[in-house]
Design a protein around this motif. Structure first.
Motif, PDB file in Angstrom:
ATOM      1  N   ARG A   1       0.530  -1.193  -0.404  1.00 42.43           N
ATOM      2  CA  ARG A   1      -0.385   0.174   0.455  1.00 42.43           C
ATOM      3  C   ARG A   1       0.871   1.393  -0.424  1.00 42.43           C
ATOM      4  NH1 ARG A   1      -5.534  -0.950   0.953  1.00 42.43           N
ATOM      5  NH2 ARG A   1      -5.782  -3.066   1.400  1.00 42.43           N
ATOM      6  N   VAL A   2       2.280   1.042   0.543  1.00 44.77           N
ATOM      7  CA  VAL A   2       2.769   2.396   1.017  1.00 44.77           C
ATOM      8  C   VAL A   2       3.091   2.527  -0.645  1.00 44.77           C
ATOM      9  CG1 VAL A   2       5.209   1.588   1.743  1.00 44.77           C
ATOM     10  CG2 VAL A   2       4.121   3.752   2.594  1.00 44.77           C
ATOM     11  N   ARG A   3       3.619   1.692  -0.939  1.00 43.86           N
ATOM     12  CA  ARG A   3       4.190   2.021  -2.330  1.00 43.86           C
ATOM     13  C   ARG A   3       3.718   2.637  -3.075  1.00 43.86           C
ATOM     14  NH1 ARG A   3       6.925  -4.249  -2.427  1.00 43.86           N
ATOM     15  NH2 ARG A   3       8.391  -3.493  -0.684  1.00 43.86           N
ATOM     16  N   LEU A   4       2.157   2.635  -3.900  1.00 45.91           N
ATOM     17  CA  LEU A   4       1.111   2.218  -4.085  1.00 45.91           C
ATOM     18  C   LEU A   4       0.707   4.207  -3.683  1.00 45.91           C
ATOM     19  CD1 LEU A   4      -0.691  -0.083  -5.066  1.00 45.91           C
ATOM     20  CD2 LEU A   4       0.929  -0.155  -6.414  1.00 45.91           C
ATOM     21  N   ASN A   5       0.928   4.148  -2.526  1.00 41.46           N
ATOM     22  CA  ASN A   5       0.304   5.693  -2.056  1.00 41.46           C
ATOM     23  C   ASN A   5       1.416   6.685  -2.491  1.00 41.46           C
ATOM     24  OD1 ASN A   5      -1.581   4.165  -0.794  1.00 41.46           O
ATOM     25  ND2 ASN A   5      -1.442   3.978   0.870  1.00 41.46           N
ATOM     26  N   ILE A   6       2.752   6.302  -2.335  1.00 39.04           N
ATOM     27  CA  ILE A   6       3.681   6.993  -2.764  1.00 39.04           C
ATOM     28  C   ILE A   6       4.492   8.022  -4.059  1.00 39.04           C
ATOM     29  CG2 ILE A   6       5.804   7.966  -2.675  1.00 39.04           C
ATOM     30  CD1 ILE A   6       6.567   6.585   0.208  1.00 39.04           C
ATOM     31  N   ILE A   7       4.020   6.496  -5.554  1.00 47.23           N
ATOM     32  CA  ILE A   7       4.107   6.933  -6.327  1.00 47.23           C
ATOM     33  C   ILE A   7       2.775   7.886  -6.745  1.00 47.23           C
ATOM     34  CG2 ILE A   7       3.885   5.937  -8.754  1.00 47.23           C
ATOM     35  CD1 ILE A   7       5.431   3.411  -7.436  1.00 47.23           C
ATOM     36  N   THR A   8       1.481   7.297  -5.239  1.00 45.13           N
ATOM     37  CA  THR A   8       0.402   8.414  -6.443  1.00 45.13           C
ATOM     38  C   THR A   8       0.230   9.722  -6.114  1.00 45.13           C
ATOM     39  OG1 THR A   8      -1.049   5.887  -6.391  1.00 45.13           O
ATOM     40  CG2 THR A   8      -1.945   9.102  -6.614  1.00 45.13           C
ATOM     41  N   HIS A   9       0.712   9.850  -4.805  1.00 43.64           N
ATOM     42  CA  HIS A   9       1.263  11.323  -4.374  1.00 43.64           C
ATOM     43  C   HIS A   9       2.299  11.489  -5.602  1.00 43.64           C
ATOM     44  CE1 HIS A   9       3.125  13.946  -1.592  1.00 43.64           C
ATOM     45  NE2 HIS A   9       0.822  14.307  -1.487  1.00 43.64           N
ATOM     46  N   LEU A  10       3.232  10.751  -5.402  1.00 43.88           N
ATOM     47  CA  LEU A  10       4.665  11.329  -5.929  1.00 43.88           C
ATOM     48  C   LEU A  10       4.002  12.361  -7.869  1.00 43.88           C
ATOM     49  CD1 LEU A  10       7.656  12.121  -7.285  1.00 43.88           C
ATOM     50  CD2 LEU A  10       7.187   9.749  -7.801  1.00 43.88           C
ATOM     51  N   LEU A  11       3.128  11.379  -8.269  1.00 44.25           N
ATOM     52  CA  LEU A  11       2.698  11.297  -9.896  1.00 44.25           C
ATOM     53  C   LEU A  11       1.590  13.543  -9.682  1.00 44.25           C
ATOM     54  CD1 LEU A  11       1.957   8.293 -11.043  1.00 44.25           C
ATOM     55  CD2 LEU A  11       3.732  10.317 -11.602  1.00 44.25           C
ATOM     56  N   THR A  12       1.139  13.216  -8.221  1.00 42.17           N
ATOM     57  CA  THR A  12       0.647  14.846  -8.443  1.00 42.17           C
ATOM     58  C   THR A  12       1.344  15.644  -7.400  1.00 42.17           C
ATOM     59  OG1 THR A  12       0.100  14.030  -5.256  1.00 42.17           O
ATOM     60  CG2 THR A  12      -1.430  13.227  -7.113  1.00 42.17           C
ATOM     61  N   GLN A  13       2.542  16.018  -7.458  1.00 48.21           N
ATOM     62  CA  GLN A  13       2.906  16.965  -7.148  1.00 48.21           C
ATOM     63  C   GLN A  13       3.885  17.193  -8.561  1.00 48.21           C
ATOM     64  OE1 GLN A  13       2.947  18.267  -3.778  1.00 48.21           O
ATOM     65  NE2 GLN A  13       1.776  17.029  -4.163  1.00 48.21           N
ATOM     66  N   ILE A  14       4.235  16.912  -9.212  1.00 47.70           N
ATOM     67  CA  ILE A  14       4.823  17.085 -10.532  1.00 47.70           C
ATOM     68  C   ILE A  14       4.217  17.157 -11.838  1.00 47.70           C
ATOM     69  CG2 ILE A  14       7.018  16.523 -11.613  1.00 47.70           C
ATOM     70  CD1 ILE A  14       8.327  14.715  -9.867  1.00 47.70           C
ATOM     71  N   PRO A  15       3.220  18.450 -11.844  1.00 49.94           N
ATOM     72  CA  PRO A  15       2.342  18.320 -12.840  1.00 49.94           C
ATOM     73  C   PRO A  15       2.758  18.186 -14.242  1.00 49.94           C
ATOM     74  CG  PRO A  15       2.444  20.426 -11.939  1.00 49.94           C
ATOM     75  CD  PRO A  15       3.538  20.143 -11.631  1.00 49.94           C
ATOM     76  N   TYR A  16       2.017  16.726 -15.192  1.00 54.54           N
ATOM     77  CA  TYR A  16       2.838  16.889 -15.959  1.00 54.54           C
ATOM     78  C   TYR A  16       1.529  16.156 -16.868  1.00 54.54           C
ATOM     79  CZ  TYR A  16       1.323  11.768 -14.701  1.00 54.54           C
ATOM     80  OH  TYR A  16       0.545  10.797 -14.504  1.00 54.54           O
ATOM     81  N   GLU A  17       2.003  16.793 -18.469  1.00 52.05           N
ATOM     82  CA  GLU A  17       1.226  15.929 -19.368  1.00 52.05           C
ATOM     83  C   GLU A  17       2.297  14.335 -20.988  1.00 52.05           C
ATOM     84  OE1 GLU A  17       0.419  18.385 -22.217  1.00 52.05           O
ATOM     85  OE2 GLU A  17       0.155  20.371 -20.786  1.00 52.05           O
ATOM     86  N   ASP A  18       1.214  13.925 -20.997  1.00 52.41           N
ATOM     87  CA  ASP A  18       0.871  12.521 -21.670  1.00 52.41           C
ATOM     88  C   ASP A  18       1.372  12.813 -23.182  1.00 52.41           C
ATOM     89  OD1 ASP A  18       1.452   9.917 -22.913  1.00 52.41           O
ATOM     90  OD2 ASP A  18      -0.170   9.566 -23.235  1.00 52.41           O
ATOM     91  N   LEU A  19       2.824  13.217 -23.372  1.00 46.61           N
ATOM     92  CA  LEU A  19       3.409  13.798 -24.491  1.00 46.61           C
ATOM     93  C   LEU A  19       2.918  12.288 -25.784  1.00 46.61           C
ATOM     94  CD1 LEU A  19       6.513  14.643 -23.576  1.00 46.61           C
ATOM     95  CD2 LEU A  19       4.520  15.727 -24.349  1.00 46.61           C
ATOM     96  N   PRO A  20       3.113  13.264 -27.159  1.00 40.57           N
ATOM     97  CA  PRO A  20       1.915  11.854 -28.099  1.00 40.57           C
ATOM     98  C   PRO A  20       3.657  11.144 -28.324  1.00 40.57           C
ATOM     99  CG  PRO A  20       2.569  13.852 -29.350  1.00 40.57           C
ATOM    100  CD  PRO A  20       2.721  14.398 -26.942  1.00 40.57           C
ATOM    101  N   ASP A  21       3.076  10.246 -28.698  1.00 39.48           N
ATOM    102  CA  ASP A  21       4.366   9.219 -29.371  1.00 39.48           C
ATOM    103  C   ASP A  21       4.578   9.114 -30.873  1.00 39.48           C
ATOM    104  OD1 ASP A  21       4.907   7.377 -26.442  1.00 39.48           O
ATOM    105  OD2 ASP A  21       3.114   6.528 -27.553  1.00 39.48           O
ATOM    106  N   ASP A  22       5.772   9.288 -31.138  1.00 37.06           N
ATOM    107  CA  ASP A  22       5.918   9.295 -32.788  1.00 37.06           C
ATOM    108  C   ASP A  22       5.955   8.246 -33.460  1.00 37.06           C
ATOM    109  OD1 ASP A  22       7.514  11.782 -32.501  1.00 37.06           O
ATOM    110  OD2 ASP A  22       9.307  11.152 -31.769  1.00 37.06           O
ATOM    111  N   PRO A  23       5.260   7.785 -34.284  1.00 39.75           N
ATOM    112  CA  PRO A  23       4.762   6.794 -34.805  1.00 39.75           C
ATOM    113  C   PRO A  23       6.308   6.087 -35.190  1.00 39.75           C
ATOM    114  CG  PRO A  23       5.421   8.394 -36.473  1.00 39.75           C
ATOM    115  CD  PRO A  23       5.177   8.822 -35.434  1.00 39.75           C
ATOM    116  N   VAL A  24       6.098   4.922 -34.549  1.00 38.45           N
ATOM    117  CA  VAL A  24       7.054   3.900 -35.364  1.00 38.45           C
ATOM    118  C   VAL A  24       7.049   2.453 -36.306  1.00 38.45           C
ATOM    119  CG1 VAL A  24       7.937   1.711 -33.439  1.00 38.45           C
ATOM    120  CG2 VAL A  24       7.796   3.803 -32.750  1.00 38.45           C
ATOM    121  N   GLU A  25       7.772   2.534 -37.049  1.00 44.85           N
ATOM    122  CA  GLU A  25       7.903   1.471 -37.935  1.00 44.85           C
ATOM    123  C   GLU A  25       9.072   1.029 -38.194  1.00 44.85           C
ATOM    124  OE1 GLU A  25       6.920   1.355 -42.790  1.00 44.85           O
ATOM    125  OE2 GLU A  25       5.829   3.599 -41.621  1.00 44.85           O
ATOM    126  N   PHE A  26       9.005  -0.566 -38.311  1.00 46.85           N
ATOM    127  CA  PHE A  26      10.277  -1.398 -38.125  1.00 46.85           C
ATOM    128  C   PHE A  26      10.899  -1.377 -39.873  1.00 46.85           C
ATOM    129  CE2 PHE A  26       8.230  -2.373 -33.814  1.00 46.85           C
ATOM    130  CZ  PHE A  26       9.939  -3.003 -32.891  1.00 46.85           C
TER     131      PHE A  26
END
Length: 272
Positions: free
Chosen positions: A225-250
């Motif tokens: 529980r403490v691991r999940l709680n700390i990670i969850t809290h950490l993510l709220t303390q640093i505002p961030y956005e989900d950057l778009p992925d560049d297309p991947v083609e092998f």
């Protein structure tokens, strides 16, 4: 200086049933995805993040740090766990050995114990004088204010554990061959100094729990529980956005033009 004066004992949360492994792994996987998004954001924006973990022996700092870092890049999430100071470092300004490890742009530095060693283990175990402790507690808010004003996001976590759970974990290190390395001579020497550590913790909070660098307390009776709680809290303390992925083609692979080699490879035994 914006200090908070509340140093009352940390109340324990109501008992909750332990998380099942399946539920824990599901939530941890989701949070790992978010940590990867945070990592990309920190690199993209050149952010500087410093995370400090403190707590009593056996509080779960190492496991929490591992849970944070196991799916991200060690070049971006750097863990700093300094050994005992050398004779040269002992002659330096106390905070000097920690400053070179602070993050540059695009880095998240995690201190597994930090400059607060002086307020905790060094004080309790007599590795420094009370005069040195008092000077540290007087100067650390100013040092952390300078860190924050330089543009570093500073987060400080204290993991709180009960004496009963701490003893169970420390004794478990004796009997579990995977954990014996965690039990240091210092753990044994400090085992009967619970009250001394409580006094040290409260003095540390009184001096350094400031508006610009507050302490966040996490109850760590349940490791999952403490691991999940700390990670969850950490993510709220640093505002961030989900950057778009560049297309991947092998590209199309071209295999078969090279003949199989007959080199006598030394294949390891395969008992599994």
């Amino acid at each position: 200086m914006g200090k908070k004066k509340n140093t009352s004992p940390v109340a324990q949360a109501p008992h909750a049933a332990p998380l099942k492994n399946k539920e824990y792994e599901k939530e941890l996987r989701r949070l790992h995805v978010e940590l990867v998004k945070l990592q990309r954001w920190v690199v993209s924006k050149g952010l500087k993040v410093c995370i400090v973990f403190e707590g009593r022996d056996g509080a779960g700092k190492g496991g929490t740090i591992k849970a944070i870092t196991e799916r991200v890049s060690p070049r971006i999430f750097r863990v700093v766990a300094l050994p005992a100071p050398t004779e040269r470092e002992k002659s330096q300004l106390y905070l000097q050995r920690y400053l070179p490890h602070l993050p540059a742009a695009g880095e998240i530095v995690i201190f597994d114990r930090s400059w607060y060693n002086r307020a905790g283990v060094e004080r309790v175990m007599g590795f420094c004088t009370m005069e040195q402790v008092d000077k540290f507690l007087e100067s650390v808010p100013m040092m952390e204010r300078a860190i924050v004003e330089s543009g570093i996001i500073l987060l400080k976590y204290w993991l709180e554990v009960t004496p009963e759970e701490q003893e169970r974990r420390l004794r478990d290190r004796v009997n579990d061959g995977r954990k014996t390395w965690k039990l240091s001579p210092m753990d044994i020497k400090s085992f009967d100094r619970w009250d001394d550590y409580t006094v040290a913790r409260d003095a540390m909070f009184e001096a350094s729990d400031t508006s610009w660098a507050p302490w966040f307390v996490a109850r760590s009776e349940d490791k999952k529980r403490v691991r999940l709680n700390i990670i969850t809290h950490l993510l709220t303390q640093i505002p961030y956005e989900d950057l778009p992925d560049d297309p991947v083609e092998f590209p199309k692979r071209k295999i078969g033009k090279v003949k199989p080699t007959h080199y006598p490879f030394r294949i390891i035994p395969e008992p599994f």
